[in-house]
Write a protein that holds these residues in place. Structure first.
Motif, PDB file in Angstrom:
ATOM      1  N   ALA A  32       0.824  -1.207   0.000  1.00  0.00           N
ATOM      2  CA  ALA A  32       0.000   0.000   0.000  1.00  0.00           C
ATOM      3  C   ALA A  32       0.862   1.261   0.000  1.00  0.00           C
ATOM      4  CB  ALA A  32      -0.903   0.009   1.222  1.00  0.00           C
ATOM      5  N   THR A  33       0.333   2.287  -0.644  1.00  0.00           N
ATOM      6  CA  THR A  33       0.999   3.592  -0.613  1.00  0.00           C
ATOM      7  C   THR A  33       0.704   4.254   0.731  1.00  0.00           C
ATOM      8  OG1 THR A  33      -0.909   4.809  -1.471  1.00  0.00           O
ATOM      9  CG2 THR A  33       0.624   3.855  -3.105  1.00  0.00           C
ATOM     10  N   GLY A  34       1.446   5.306   1.040  1.00  0.00           N
ATOM     11  CA  GLY A  34       1.182   6.069   2.252  1.00  0.00           C
ATOM     12  C   GLY A  34      -0.223   6.633   2.257  1.00  0.00           C
ATOM     13  N   GLU A  35      -0.685   7.080   1.098  1.00  0.00           N
ATOM     14  CA  GLU A  35      -2.041   7.625   1.013  1.00  0.00           C
ATOM     15  C   GLU A  35      -3.089   6.547   1.284  1.00  0.00           C
ATOM     16  OE1 GLU A  35      -5.002  10.194  -1.875  1.00  0.00           O
ATOM     17  OE2 GLU A  35      -3.119   9.458  -2.703  1.00  0.00           O
ATOM     18  N   GLU A  36      -2.885   5.354   0.740  1.00  0.00           N
ATOM     19  CA  GLU A  36      -3.843   4.271   0.970  1.00  0.00           C
ATOM     20  C   GLU A  36      -3.908   3.895   2.448  1.00  0.00           C
ATOM     21  OE1 GLU A  36      -3.557   1.971  -3.321  1.00  0.00           O
ATOM     22  OE2 GLU A  36      -2.086   1.500  -1.761  1.00  0.00           O
ATOM     23  N   ILE A  37      -2.760   3.822   3.091  1.00  0.00           N
ATOM     24  CA  ILE A  37      -2.734   3.506   4.516  1.00  0.00           C
ATOM     25  C   ILE A  37      -3.413   4.621   5.303  1.00  0.00           C
ATOM     26  CG2 ILE A  37      -1.270   3.099   6.532  1.00  0.00           C
ATOM     27  CD1 ILE A  37       0.823   1.943   4.502  1.00  0.00           C
ATOM     28  N   TYR A  38      -3.095   5.865   4.956  1.00  0.00           N
ATOM     29  CA  TYR A  38      -3.700   7.008   5.631  1.00  0.00           C
ATOM     30  C   TYR A  38      -5.224   6.977   5.488  1.00  0.00           C
ATOM     31  CZ  TYR A  38      -5.237  11.673   6.763  1.00  0.00           C
ATOM     32  OH  TYR A  38      -5.924  12.719   7.324  1.00  0.00           O
ATOM     33  N   GLN A  39      -5.711   6.782   4.272  1.00  0.00           N
ATOM     34  CA  GLN A  39      -7.156   6.788   4.039  1.00  0.00           C
ATOM     35  C   GLN A  39      -7.837   5.654   4.807  1.00  0.00           C
ATOM     36  OE1 GLN A  39      -8.774   9.300   2.718  1.00  0.00           O
ATOM     37  NE2 GLN A  39      -6.909  10.322   2.053  1.00  0.00           N
ATOM     38  N   ALA A  40      -7.193   4.501   4.927  1.00  0.00           N
ATOM     39  CA  ALA A  40      -7.780   3.362   5.629  1.00  0.00           C
ATOM     40  C   ALA A  40      -7.728   3.515   7.146  1.00  0.00           C
ATOM     41  CB  ALA A  40      -7.075   2.073   5.218  1.00  0.00           C
ATOM     42  N   ARG A  41      -6.667   4.106   7.672  1.00  0.00           N
ATOM     43  CA  ARG A  41      -6.467   4.122   9.118  1.00  0.00           C
ATOM     44  C   ARG A  41      -6.631   5.487   9.776  1.00  0.00           C
ATOM     45  NH1 ARG A  41      -4.037  -0.421  11.312  1.00  0.00           N
ATOM     46  NH2 ARG A  41      -3.356  -1.938   9.787  1.00  0.00           N
ATOM     47  N   CYS A  42      -6.472   6.560   9.034  1.00  0.00           N
ATOM     48  CA  CYS A  42      -6.406   7.894   9.654  1.00  0.00           C
ATOM     49  C   CYS A  42      -7.538   8.833   9.261  1.00  0.00           C
ATOM     50  CB  CYS A  42      -5.075   8.563   9.289  1.00  0.00           C
ATOM     51  SG  CYS A  42      -3.626   7.512   9.497  1.00  0.00           S
ATOM     52  N   ALA A  43      -8.046   8.683   8.046  1.00  0.00           N
ATOM     53  CA  ALA A  43      -9.002   9.655   7.505  1.00  0.00           C
ATOM     54  C   ALA A  43     -10.318   9.716   8.273  1.00  0.00           C
ATOM     55  CB  ALA A  43      -9.276   9.367   6.035  1.00  0.00           C
ATOM     56  N   ALA A  44     -10.727   8.633   8.913  1.00  0.00           N
ATOM     57  CA  ALA A  44     -11.993   8.656   9.652  1.00  0.00           C
ATOM     58  C   ALA A  44     -11.973   9.730  10.736  1.00  0.00           C
ATOM     59  CB  ALA A  44     -12.286   7.290  10.258  1.00  0.00           C
ATOM     60  N   CYS A  45     -10.825   9.980  11.325  1.00  0.00           N
ATOM     61  CA  CYS A  45     -10.711  11.017  12.360  1.00  0.00           C
ATOM     62  C   CYS A  45     -10.084  12.297  11.812  1.00  0.00           C
ATOM     63  CB  CYS A  45      -9.901  10.506  13.544  1.00  0.00           C
ATOM     64  SG  CYS A  45     -10.711   9.158  14.426  1.00  0.00           S
ATOM     65  N   HIS A  46      -8.956  12.159  11.117  1.00  0.00           N
ATOM     66  CA  HIS A  46      -8.222  13.338  10.642  1.00  0.00           C
ATOM     67  C   HIS A  46      -8.787  13.929   9.353  1.00  0.00           C
ATOM     68  CE1 HIS A  46      -5.034  13.265  13.630  1.00  0.00           C
ATOM     69  NE2 HIS A  46      -5.044  11.949  13.528  1.00  0.00           N
ATOM     70  N   GLY A  47      -9.685  13.213   8.701  1.00  0.00           N
ATOM     71  CA  GLY A  47     -10.284  13.702   7.467  1.00  0.00           C
ATOM     72  C   GLY A  47      -9.471  13.298   6.258  1.00  0.00           C
ATOM     73  N   PRO A  48     -10.122  13.195   5.102  1.00  0.00           N
ATOM     74  CA  PRO A  48      -9.423  12.751   3.894  1.00  0.00           C
ATOM     75  C   PRO A  48      -8.295  13.680   3.469  1.00  0.00           C
ATOM     76  CG  PRO A  48     -11.691  13.393   3.396  1.00  0.00           C
ATOM     77  CD  PRO A  48     -11.539  13.455   4.876  1.00  0.00           C
TER      78      PRO A  48
END
Length: 139
Positions: A32-48
């Motif tokens: 996975a790219t950094g963006e894919e990991i971020y979107q899967a694990r972080c975006a729910a709280c930090h936003g897309p």
């Protein structure tokens, strides 16, 4: 007489799950790219886009950090970001954010210099997430 109750309960569960589908909590991190990991694990709280305005942010006692404006002057605070995501160090806000180090440590480790001149085995996924968060910084 056959009861339709189990089928009704299953149908309701499937409909409800479809209406409130959570963000995926697992990505194939080795690829996975950094963006894919971020979107899967972080975006729910930090936003897309990393502004601290994800769909779960309203439910938290403390607003998630705006990752587009991290303190650190001209230099991106890479060690702080990586340590916080990993769970290595936290301040009192750390109890709100889950630690992702154990999951990321299951992937590939690569030698990485965080800026102190020491090459340390570091999860490649953690490096990719930090690179992505750096790309979110307001210019």
């Amino acid at each position: 007489m056959t009861s339709h109750r189990p089928a009704l309960v299953l149908a309701l569960l499937l409909v409800t799950a479809g209406c409130v589908a959570p963000a995926p909590d697992h990505v194939d991190e080795p690829d996975a790219t950094g963006e894919e990991i971020y979107q899967a694990r972080c975006a729910a709280c930090h936003g897309p886009e990393g502004r601290g305005d994800g769909p779960l942010a309203q439910r938290l006692d403390r607003r998630p950090a705006d990752l587009t404006r991290l303190p650190g002057g001209a230099d991106f605070p890479r060690a702080h970001v990586m340590g916080y995501v990993d769970g290595y160090f936290r301040d009192d806000a750390g109890e709100v954010m889950p630690q992702f180090g154990p999951e990321m440590a299951e992937g590939q480790l690569v030698p990485y210099d965080i800026g102190d001149g020491v090459m340390t085995p570091t999860p490649a996924a953690l490096i990719r997430v930090a690179d992505y968060v750096e790309s979110l910084q307001a210019k």
